[in-house]
Design an enzyme around this catalytic site. Structure first.
Site, PDB file in Angstrom:
ATOM      1  CB  CYS A  53     -16.969  48.222 -93.390  1.00  0.00           C
ATOM      2  SG  CYS A  53     -15.841  48.532 -92.037  1.00  0.00           S
ATOM      3  CD  GLU A  55     -14.874  48.198 -97.541  1.00  0.00           C
ATOM      4  OE1 GLU A  55     -15.719  48.603 -96.714  1.00  0.00           O
ATOM      5  OE2 GLU A  55     -13.692  48.572 -97.539  1.00  0.00           O
ATOM      6  CB  CYS A  84     -11.012  47.821 -92.045  1.00  0.00           C
ATOM      7  SG  CYS A  84     -12.404  46.685 -91.911  1.00  0.00           S
ATOM      8  CB  CYS A  87     -13.608  44.974 -95.279  1.00  0.00           C
ATOM      9  SG  CYS A  87     -15.011  45.798 -94.473  1.00  0.00           S
TER      10      CYS A  87
HETATM   11  N1  THU Z   1     -15.118  51.864 -92.981  1.00  0.00           N
HETATM   12  C1  THU Z   1     -15.630  51.202 -94.061  1.00  0.00           C
HETATM   13  O1  THU Z   1     -16.817  51.363 -94.398  1.00  0.00           O
HETATM   14  N2  THU Z   1     -14.812  50.366 -94.745  1.00  0.00           N
HETATM   15  C2  THU Z   1     -13.498  50.138 -94.439  1.00  0.00           C
HETATM   16  O2  THU Z   1     -12.882  49.264 -95.029  1.00  0.00           O
HETATM   17  C3  THU Z   1     -12.845  50.981 -93.441  1.00  0.00           C
HETATM   18  C4  THU Z   1     -13.744  51.706 -92.508  1.00  0.00           C
HETATM   19  C5  THU Z   1     -15.988  52.764 -92.213  1.00  0.00           C
HETATM   20  C6  THU Z   1     -16.327  52.278 -90.838  1.00  0.00           C
HETATM   21  C7  THU Z   1     -16.647  53.574 -90.130  1.00  0.00           C
HETATM   22  O3  THU Z   1     -18.009  53.891 -90.355  1.00  0.00           O
HETATM   23  C8  THU Z   1     -15.781  54.604 -90.822  1.00  0.00           C
HETATM   24  O4  THU Z   1     -15.363  54.016 -92.043  1.00  0.00           O
HETATM   25  C9  THU Z   1     -14.553  55.029 -90.017  1.00  0.00           C
HETATM   26  O5  THU Z   1     -13.836  53.915 -89.573  1.00  0.00           O
END
Ligand code: THU
Length: 129
Positions: A53, A55, A84, A87
């Site tokens: 992710c 973050e 999420c 994170c």
């Molecule tokens: N994702 C993030 O980059 N940060 C989050 O806090 C939630 C999810 C990304 C992971 C994946 O590449 C996409 O969003 C869909 O889940």
């Protein structure tokens, strides 16, 4: 730095997202207490669990660059989606006092905190009881 400026950085970071599978681009801009801005974006993988992710890219990059003190993080998605659980846990480890700005693609954002996102978090002190 103004919140609006950090959000602008997160929008720029979002354009660097590598998200060919979900199509859900995420950008993060992390403000250190000494005024540096460190970018993160989500980087996906054909083996889906290998995705990282935005973050966590920003936070782990910052640590690798010798930065450990963070004032704020802005996270930009299409719809101001919330970070999420993994994170949130990493934010609680590395930046428990950070302000958190959650922005949409137009730059509209809300303000929250790590404690609000992850109350009663498991921390290093729980390992020392
Ligand atoms: N994702 C993030 O980059 N940060 C989050 O806090 C939630 C999810 C990304 C992971 C994946 O590449 C996409 O969003 C869909 O889940």
């Amino acid at each position: 730095m103004l919140a609006e400026e950090l959000v602008e950085h997160a929008l720029i970071a979002r354009r660097r997202a590598y998200a060919p599978y979900s199509g859900y681009a995420v950008g993060a801009a992390l403000l250190t207490t000494d005024g540096a801005v460190i970018y993160g974006c989500n980087v996906e993988n054909a083996s889906y669990p290998a995705t990282i992710c935005a973050e966590r890219v920003a936070l782990t990059s910052a640590v690798a660059q010798g930065k450990r003190d963070f004032a704020a993080i802005a996270v930009a998605t299409q719809n101001a989606g919330s970070p999420c659980g993994i994170c949130r846990q990493v934010m609680a480890e590395l930046g428990p006092e950070m302000r958190v700005y959650l922005a949409d693609a137009a730059g509209n954002f809300s303000v929250t905190s790590v404690a609000e996102l992850l109350p009663d978090s498991f921390t290093g002190s729980d390992l020392r009881t």
